[in-house]
Design a protein around this motif. Structure first.
Motif, PDB file in Angstrom:
ATOM      1  N   TYR A 189       0.743  -1.207   0.223  1.00  0.00           N
ATOM      2  CA  TYR A 189      -0.060   0.062  -0.020  1.00  0.00           C
ATOM      3  C   TYR A 189       0.626   1.368   0.051  1.00  0.00           C
ATOM      4  O   TYR A 189       2.007   1.291   0.568  1.00  0.00           O
ATOM      5  N   PRO A 190       0.277   2.402  -0.629  1.00  0.00           N
ATOM      6  CA  PRO A 190       1.212   3.421  -0.703  1.00  0.00           C
ATOM      7  C   PRO A 190       1.436   4.016   0.774  1.00  0.00           C
ATOM      8  O   PRO A 190       0.759   3.916   1.655  1.00  0.00           O
ATOM      9  N   ARG A 191       2.852   4.673   0.891  1.00  0.00           N
ATOM     10  CA  ARG A 191       3.347   4.925   2.225  1.00  0.00           C
ATOM     11  C   ARG A 191       2.432   6.027   2.888  1.00  0.00           C
ATOM     12  O   ARG A 191       2.593   5.872   3.992  1.00  0.00           O
ATOM     13  N   ARG A 192       2.030   6.864   1.945  1.00  0.00           N
ATOM     14  CA  ARG A 192       1.181   8.016   2.719  1.00  0.00           C
ATOM     15  C   ARG A 192       0.002   7.319   3.623  1.00  0.00           C
ATOM     16  O   ARG A 192      -0.152   7.774   4.561  1.00  0.00           O
ATOM     17  N   ARG A 193      -0.716   6.742   2.706  1.00  0.00           N
ATOM     18  CA  ARG A 193      -1.765   6.075   3.340  1.00  0.00           C
ATOM     19  C   ARG A 193      -1.650   5.507   4.512  1.00  0.00           C
ATOM     20  O   ARG A 193      -2.201   5.558   5.302  1.00  0.00           O
ATOM     21  N   VAL A 194      -0.551   4.564   4.395  1.00  0.00           N
ATOM     22  CA  VAL A 194      -0.144   3.617   5.708  1.00  0.00           C
ATOM     23  C   VAL A 194       0.136   4.406   6.972  1.00  0.00           C
ATOM     24  O   VAL A 194      -0.301   4.260   7.974  1.00  0.00           O
ATOM     25  N   ILE A 195       0.950   5.473   6.544  1.00  0.00           N
ATOM     26  CA  ILE A 195       1.510   6.308   7.849  1.00  0.00           C
ATOM     27  C   ILE A 195       0.444   7.001   8.582  1.00  0.00           C
ATOM     28  O   ILE A 195       0.271   7.407   9.607  1.00  0.00           O
ATOM     29  N   VAL A 231       1.072  15.731  19.900  1.00  0.00           N
ATOM     30  CA  VAL A 231       2.491  15.784  19.058  1.00  0.00           C
ATOM     31  C   VAL A 231       2.198  15.046  17.475  1.00  0.00           C
ATOM     32  O   VAL A 231       2.613  15.354  16.752  1.00  0.00           O
ATOM     33  N   ALA A 232       1.565  13.745  17.917  1.00  0.00           N
ATOM     34  CA  ALA A 232       1.348  12.856  16.806  1.00  0.00           C
ATOM     35  C   ALA A 232       0.511  13.303  15.662  1.00  0.00           C
ATOM     36  O   ALA A 232       0.361  13.446  14.659  1.00  0.00           O
ATOM     37  N   LEU A 233      -0.618  14.198  16.248  1.00  0.00           N
ATOM     38  CA  LEU A 233      -1.573  14.839  15.462  1.00  0.00           C
ATOM     39  C   LEU A 233      -0.850  15.878  14.534  1.00  0.00           C
ATOM     40  O   LEU A 233      -1.390  16.054  13.446  1.00  0.00           O
ATOM     41  N   ALA A 234       0.159  16.682  15.098  1.00  0.00           N
ATOM     42  CA  ALA A 234       0.907  17.827  14.525  1.00  0.00           C
ATOM     43  C   ALA A 234       1.426  16.870  13.186  1.00  0.00           C
ATOM     44  O   ALA A 234       1.591  17.556  12.212  1.00  0.00           O
ATOM     45  N   ALA A 235       1.997  15.926  13.500  1.00  0.00           N
ATOM     46  CA  ALA A 235       2.806  15.041  12.477  1.00  0.00           C
ATOM     47  C   ALA A 235       1.790  14.742  11.346  1.00  0.00           C
ATOM     48  O   ALA A 235       2.050  14.681  10.220  1.00  0.00           O
ATOM     49  N   ILE A 236       0.609  14.347  11.735  1.00  0.00           N
ATOM     50  CA  ILE A 236      -0.413  13.972  10.752  1.00  0.00           C
ATOM     51  C   ILE A 236      -0.837  15.114   9.890  1.00  0.00           C
ATOM     52  O   ILE A 236      -0.924  14.893   8.537  1.00  0.00           O
ATOM     53  N   VAL A 237      -1.180  16.332  10.526  1.00  0.00           N
ATOM     54  CA  VAL A 237      -1.018  17.439   9.503  1.00  0.00           C
ATOM     55  C   VAL A 237       0.188  17.831   8.646  1.00  0.00           C
ATOM     56  O   VAL A 237      -0.201  18.172   7.523  1.00  0.00           O
ATOM     57  N   VAL A 238       1.360  17.774   8.969  1.00  0.00           N
ATOM     58  CA  VAL A 238       2.494  18.040   8.200  1.00  0.00           C
ATOM     59  C   VAL A 238       2.457  17.031   7.089  1.00  0.00           C
ATOM     60  O   VAL A 238       2.605  17.392   5.954  1.00  0.00           O
ATOM     61  N   LEU A 239       2.456  15.717   7.311  1.00  0.00           N
ATOM     62  CA  LEU A 239       2.428  14.707   6.577  1.00  0.00           C
ATOM     63  C   LEU A 239       1.087  14.791   5.286  1.00  0.00           C
ATOM     64  O   LEU A 239       1.304  14.340   4.398  1.00  0.00           O
ATOM     65  N   ALA A 240       0.255  14.979   6.017  1.00  0.00           N
ATOM     66  CA  ALA A 240      -1.125  14.962   4.991  1.00  0.00           C
ATOM     67  C   ALA A 240      -0.884  15.957   3.982  1.00  0.00           C
ATOM     68  O   ALA A 240      -1.464  15.897   2.972  1.00  0.00           O
ATOM     69  N   LEU A 241      -0.164  17.228   4.474  1.00  0.00           N
ATOM     70  CA  LEU A 241      -0.096  18.332   3.498  1.00  0.00           C
ATOM     71  C   LEU A 241       1.116  18.107   2.512  1.00  0.00           C
ATOM     72  O   LEU A 241       1.145  18.519   1.391  1.00  0.00           O
ATOM     73  N   GLY A 242       2.174  17.385   3.221  1.00  0.00           N
ATOM     74  CA  GLY A 242       3.361  17.359   2.223  1.00  0.00           C
ATOM     75  C   GLY A 242       4.006  15.988   1.735  1.00  0.00           C
ATOM     76  O   GLY A 242       4.683  15.980   0.996  1.00  0.00           O
ATOM     77  N   LEU A 243       3.597  14.738   2.542  1.00  0.00           N
ATOM     78  CA  LEU A 243       4.080  13.493   2.130  1.00  0.00           C
ATOM     79  C   LEU A 243       3.798  13.107   0.409  1.00  0.00           C
ATOM     80  O   LEU A 243       2.776  13.189   0.220  1.00  0.00           O
ATOM     81  N   PRO A 244       4.794  13.034  -0.211  1.00  0.00           N
ATOM     82  CA  PRO A 244       4.844  12.503  -1.617  1.00  0.00           C
ATOM     83  C   PRO A 244       4.029  11.241  -1.551  1.00  0.00           C
ATOM     84  O   PRO A 244       3.942  10.489  -0.497  1.00  0.00           O
ATOM     85  N   ARG A 245       3.353  11.070  -2.758  1.00  0.00           N
ATOM     86  CA  ARG A 245       2.405   9.778  -2.698  1.00  0.00           C
ATOM     87  C   ARG A 245       3.275   8.784  -3.383  1.00  0.00           C
ATOM     88  O   ARG A 245       3.489   8.145  -4.328  1.00  0.00           O
ATOM     89  N   LEU A 246       4.113   8.172  -2.225  1.00  0.00           N
ATOM     90  CA  LEU A 246       5.188   7.268  -2.602  1.00  0.00           C
ATOM     91  C   LEU A 246       4.397   5.879  -2.621  1.00  0.00           C
ATOM     92  O   LEU A 246       3.760   5.391  -1.817  1.00  0.00           O
ATOM     93  N   GLU A 247       4.683   5.163  -3.660  1.00  0.00           N
ATOM     94  CA  GLU A 247       4.008   3.914  -3.998  1.00  0.00           C
ATOM     95  C   GLU A 247       4.590   2.768  -3.119  1.00  0.00           C
ATOM     96  O   GLU A 247       5.947   2.644  -2.536  1.00  0.00           O
ATOM     97  N   GLY A 248       3.914   1.890  -2.792  1.00  0.00           N
ATOM     98  CA  GLY A 248       4.439   0.704  -1.970  1.00  0.00           C
ATOM     99  C   GLY A 248       4.808  -0.388  -2.898  1.00  0.00           C
ATOM    100  O   GLY A 248       4.998  -0.001  -4.174  1.00  0.00           O
ATOM    101  N   ALA A 249       5.103  -1.489  -2.458  1.00  0.00           N
ATOM    102  CA  ALA A 249       5.656  -2.755  -3.337  1.00  0.00           C
ATOM    103  C   ALA A 249       4.232  -3.158  -4.044  1.00  0.00           C
ATOM    104  O   ALA A 249       3.851  -4.538  -3.802  1.00  0.00           O
ATOM    105  N   ALA A 250       3.531  -2.395  -4.809  1.00  0.00           N
ATOM    106  CA  ALA A 250       2.217  -3.278  -5.222  1.00  0.00           C
ATOM    107  C   ALA A 250       2.372  -4.352  -6.298  1.00  0.00           C
ATOM    108  O   ALA A 250       1.693  -5.141  -6.173  1.00  0.00           O
ATOM    109  N   THR A 251       3.593  -4.285  -7.040  1.00  0.00           N
ATOM    110  CA  THR A 251       3.527  -5.542  -8.034  1.00  0.00           C
ATOM    111  C   THR A 251       4.189  -6.702  -7.351  1.00  0.00           C
ATOM    112  O   THR A 251       4.289  -7.766  -8.122  1.00  0.00           O
ATOM    113  N   ALA A 252       4.530  -6.745  -6.074  1.00  0.00           N
ATOM    114  CA  ALA A 252       5.199  -7.615  -5.547  1.00  0.00           C
ATOM    115  C   ALA A 252       4.437  -8.600  -4.879  1.00  0.00           C
ATOM    116  O   ALA A 252       3.331  -8.368  -4.360  1.00  0.00           O
TER     117      ALA A 252
END
Length: 390
Positions: free
Chosen positions: A70-76, A171-192
């Motif tokens: 699964y995409p890293r952004r969605r998982v984290i 503190v964890a909620l602050a991380a959610i806000v920052v990551l929701a706004l900026g974390l790239p849509r990094l794909e997981g190992a979808a083809t594996a």
């Protein structure tokens, strides 16, 4: 000091691991009050630490295999949301039994966040900066020891132990806000397929690195866990402990970035051997200073040298693991994290046997032996890919 010009999403990963580190360690300072409030013994309350750590150690590789496609952004983001809810619920827990369950849930969510954070940092880094990006994630855990943990304990002493869980959630909620706004849509190992995602479990190189991480955890954390007992033996008391712990923490942050730079410059094998070997030598030297009753400033210099290598360990070892299992990095990283947590548990147990047996002064020498075995386990050469004939 954290490097400048970092992408915002990497800062978000730093804040996320800061929350994890605080949640893991801060409860140790709240046990008497928590035990009294929930009407259990202090020893029983201490099982809250064990439940979090064991769930983390066991859950990390299992959840990595399940969630790797699964995409890293969605998982984290999902894992951080569960982590926030578990900590808010812990602040409202009516019974000790409920709190145990919530700590297990928080530990499982933390395992997912940690594995995904390292995988995302490596995946999103420029080719020549992977080690430094991994160091930023590591630094969150380091900073937690001398900022998040004391601040959390202070808040708990003022407002009650429940308020500390609320602080961690914020503190964890602050991380959610920052990551929701900026974390790239990094794909997981979808083809594996599942077999490919499980390949690190069958890789001798990955398993040797996991063993090395376990042995590093045993040695380094054994020394850290019994530092107060060593200082009491050397100084006749523990008045200097706050100064020593502050020194270890302050040195830890730049040391984590040093480990990242070494990984970028020298590659996984050379950097890990330099740092693990230096760690073993520093432990043995510090043990000699303690045994000889060296002046305190000289002992402090030895502990400072140990701190450099202890906190520089993680980026080279994580970079080496990714090199060894590029087809399933999240699974491989999770195995390393699990090895570290199991090493933490073993460190306390083995250290206790040594303290009650030969004596506390043997701790640094036993730790140095563990690091030497880690160096041997990590000394394999990574096969170079074949090049086409000209």
């Amino acid at each position: 000091m954290m490097p400048l010009h970092l992408p915002g999403w990497l800062v978000g990963l730093f804040v996320a691991t800061l929350a994890l580190g605080t949640d893991e360690f801060v409860i140790a300072g709240l046990l008497p009050e928590l035990a009294d409030d929930l009407q259990v013994s202090t020893g029983m309350a201490g099982q809250l630490i064990s439940v979090f750590a064991l769930t983390f150690a066991i859950g990390a590789p299992v959840m990595a295999v399940v969630l790797d496609p699964y995409p890293r952004r969605r998982v984290i983001l999902a894992a951080l949301a569960v982590f926030v809810v578990a900590n808010v619920a812990a602040a409202l827990a009516p019974t000790f039994g409920a709190l145990i369950v919530l700590r297990a849930i928080a530990g499982l969510a933390a395992a997912v966040v940690s594995s995904t954070a390292f995988a995302a940092a490596a995946q999103g880094a420029p080719p020549d900066r992977q080690g430094r990006y991994l160091a930023v994630v590591t630094a969150g855990l380091t900073v937690a020891l001398f900022t998040g943990v004391p601040v959390g304990a202070w808040v708990g002493s003022l407002l009650g132990w429940r308020s500390t869980f609320v602080l961690v959630a914020i503190v964890a909620l602050a991380a959610i806000v920052v990551l929701a706004l900026g974390l790239p849509r990094l794909e997981g190992a979808a083809t594996a397929g599942l077999a490919e995602r499980l390949r690190p479990l069958r890789s001798a190189r990955v398993l040797r690195l996991v063993l090395a991480v376990f042995l590093c955890g045993v040695g380094g954390l054994m020394f850290y866990s019994y530092l107060s007992a060593l200082l009491e033996q050397h100084q006749g008391g523990t008045d200097t402990l706050p100064l020593v712990l502050l020194l270890v923490g302050v040195i830890g942050v730049p040391s984590a970035f040093l480990g990242g730079r070494l990984a970028d410059r020298y590659g996984g094998r050379r950097s890990r051997l330099m740092v693990v070997g230096g760690h073993a030598i520093a432990l043995a030297a510090t043990g000699a200073l303690l045994a000889l009753g060296a002046p305190f400033p000289l002992l402090l210099a030895g502990i400072a040298a140990w701190s450099v290598f202890a906190w520089a360990l993680n980026p080279p070892l994580q970079a080496s693991t990714i090199e060894a299992a590029p087809e399933a990095p999240m699974t491989a990283i999770s195995l390393n994290i699990s090895g570290l947590y199991l090493g933490t548990a073993a460190a306390a147990a083995i250290g206790g046997i040594i303290v009650d047996g030969p004596g506390v002064l043997w701790i640094p020498f036993a730790a140095a032996i563990s690091l030497t075995l880690a160096w041997i386990s990590a000394s394999f050469r990574t096969p170079q890919p074949a090049t086409a004939a000209a």
